[in-house]
Design a protein around this motif. Structure first.
Motif, short mmCIF file in Angstrom:
data_model
loop_
_atom_site.label_atom_id
_atom_site.label_comp_id
_atom_site.label_asym_id
_atom_site.label_seq_id
_atom_site.Cartn_x
_atom_site.Cartn_y
_atom_site.Cartn_z
N ILE A 147 -18.74 -28.74 -17.23
CA ILE A 147 -17.34 -28.97 -16.82
C ILE A 147 -16.77 -27.72 -16.15
CG2 ILE A 147 -15.02 -29.35 -17.73
CD1 ILE A 147 -16.25 -31.24 -19.77
N GLU A 148 -17.09 -26.56 -16.70
CA GLU A 148 -16.62 -25.32 -16.07
C GLU A 148 -17.15 -25.19 -14.65
OE1 GLU A 148 -17.53 -21.89 -18.37
OE2 GLU A 148 -16.53 -22.63 -20.18
N HIS A 149 -18.40 -25.58 -14.45
CA HIS A 149 -19.01 -25.44 -13.13
C HIS A 149 -18.48 -26.48 -12.14
CE1 HIS A 149 -22.02 -24.52 -10.11
NE2 HIS A 149 -22.35 -25.82 -10.05
N LEU A 150 -18.28 -27.71 -12.61
CA LEU A 150 -17.87 -28.78 -11.70
C LEU A 150 -16.38 -28.71 -11.35
CD1 LEU A 150 -19.83 -31.87 -13.11
CD2 LEU A 150 -20.35 -30.53 -11.06
N PHE A 151 -15.54 -28.42 -12.36
CA PHE A 151 -14.09 -28.46 -12.14
C PHE A 151 -13.46 -27.07 -12.05
CE2 PHE A 151 -15.26 -32.38 -14.37
CZ PHE A 151 -14.80 -33.32 -13.47
N HIS A 152 -14.28 -26.02 -12.14
CA HIS A 152 -13.80 -24.64 -12.01
C HIS A 152 -12.66 -24.36 -12.99
CE1 HIS A 152 -16.29 -24.36 -8.43
NE2 HIS A 152 -15.70 -25.47 -7.96
N THR A 153 -12.90 -24.67 -14.25
CA THR A 153 -11.90 -24.44 -15.29
C THR A 153 -12.32 -23.25 -16.14
OG1 THR A 153 -13.04 -25.96 -16.80
CG2 THR A 153 -11.33 -26.89 -15.39
N ASP A 154 -11.36 -22.76 -16.92
CA ASP A 154 -11.68 -21.67 -17.84
C ASP A 154 -12.32 -22.25 -19.11
OD1 ASP A 154 -9.36 -22.01 -20.00
OD2 ASP A 154 -8.52 -22.33 -17.98
N GLU A 191 -13.26 -26.50 -23.33
CA GLU A 191 -13.38 -26.88 -24.74
C GLU A 191 -12.45 -28.04 -25.09
OE1 GLU A 191 -12.68 -23.48 -27.14
OE2 GLU A 191 -14.55 -22.46 -26.57
N ILE A 192 -11.22 -28.00 -24.56
CA ILE A 192 -10.26 -29.08 -24.84
C ILE A 192 -10.75 -30.40 -24.24
CG2 ILE A 192 -7.92 -29.89 -24.40
CD1 ILE A 192 -7.01 -26.98 -24.50
N ILE A 193 -11.27 -30.33 -23.01
CA ILE A 193 -11.78 -31.55 -22.35
C ILE A 193 -12.96 -32.13 -23.14
CG2 ILE A 193 -12.90 -32.42 -20.27
CD1 ILE A 193 -11.26 -30.38 -18.68
N VAL A 194 -13.86 -31.25 -23.55
CA VAL A 194 -15.02 -31.71 -24.32
C VAL A 194 -14.58 -32.31 -25.65
CG1 VAL A 194 -17.08 -30.92 -25.55
CG2 VAL A 194 -16.66 -30.15 -23.21
N PHE A 195 -13.58 -31.70 -26.28
CA PHE A 195 -13.08 -32.22 -27.55
C PHE A 195 -12.56 -33.64 -27.40
CE2 PHE A 195 -9.31 -32.98 -30.19
CZ PHE A 195 -9.90 -32.97 -31.45
N TYR A 196 -11.75 -33.88 -26.38
CA TYR A 196 -11.19 -35.23 -26.20
C TYR A 196 -12.27 -36.23 -25.76
CZ TYR A 196 -6.41 -33.74 -26.98
OH TYR A 196 -5.25 -33.27 -27.56
N ILE A 197 -13.24 -35.76 -25.00
CA ILE A 197 -14.35 -36.66 -24.64
C ILE A 197 -15.11 -37.10 -25.88
CG2 ILE A 197 -16.58 -36.75 -23.48
CD1 ILE A 197 -15.42 -35.04 -21.26
N MET A 198 -15.42 -36.12 -26.75
CA MET A 198 -16.15 -36.45 -27.97
C MET A 198 -15.30 -37.29 -28.92
SD MET A 198 -18.38 -33.05 -28.82
CE MET A 198 -19.73 -32.58 -27.75
#
Length: 200
Positions: free
Chosen positions: A112-119, A124-131
């Protein structure tokens, strides 16, 4: 005495029937060869069913029965060792699953960091909600499937219990008195040994 004589008479009748069943069929007593072949086939099928299906189930020397008895005795005698082994295996499986989960989570965060250029924090927040979404969906599907699985499992267990109970009762009733005494002696001796081992 009458009961013993009756049992011996029935045993002799069964032996005579089996001997008659095993005798070769002579074609001269029949009308033609096709009838002889048909009756020979019927006798062979009956003999095979008797020797392959019926007798092994009624025999006290059935390997399946012996294996089940040995496994039960081993489980009772080594219950603490088997329990420790089970706990160790469960710990290993859970540890492996935890490592795999951490690996997948870390890989997804880096992706996600590589694709969307996020910190890293946003990843971590995106992964948490995905899971969380995946877990909620899996829990919902599991709750829908559990009643069906439970009903099917209960039905299978009930059928298995009735089949094994009927087979065990039938096998026990078809054993001779000496075989029943033999089985009873083995079970009582094994139980006494296990009890003495537990209280010692």
């Amino acid at each position: 005495m009458k009961g013993l004589a009756l049992r011996r008479l029935n045993a002799r009748k069964a032996e005579n029937n089996l001997a008659t069943l095993c005798q070769p069929f002579h074609g001269e007593n029949l009308i033609d060869d096709s009838t002889a072949s048909y009756h020979l086939l019927i006798r062979q099928q009956a003999y095979l069913r008797l020797t392959i299906v019926v007798l092994p189930r009624l025999s006290i020397n059935n390997p399946k029965t012996t294996i089940k008895l040995v496994l039960i005795l081993v489980a009772l005698a080594l219950y603490d060792t088997l329990w420790d082994l089970f706990l160790s295996l469960l710990h290993f499986v859970l540890g492996t699953l935890h490592i795999l989960f951490e690996f997948c989570e870390h890989t997804l965060e880096r992706l996600i960091e590589h694709l969307f250029h996020t910190d890293p924090r946003a990843a971590e927040i995106i992964v948490f909600y995905i899971m969380l979404t995946i877990g909620a969906y899996a829990a919902f599907k599991l709750m829908q499937a559990l009643p069906h699985w439970y009903g099917k499992l209960a039905e299978q267990l009930a059928d298995y219990w009735h089949q094994e109970k009927t087979k065990t009762v039938s096998t026990w009733q078809n054993q001779s008195v000496s075989k029943k005494i033999q089985w009873g002696s083995v079970v009582i001796t094994s139980a006494l040994v296990i009890v003495m081992w537990l209280i010692s």
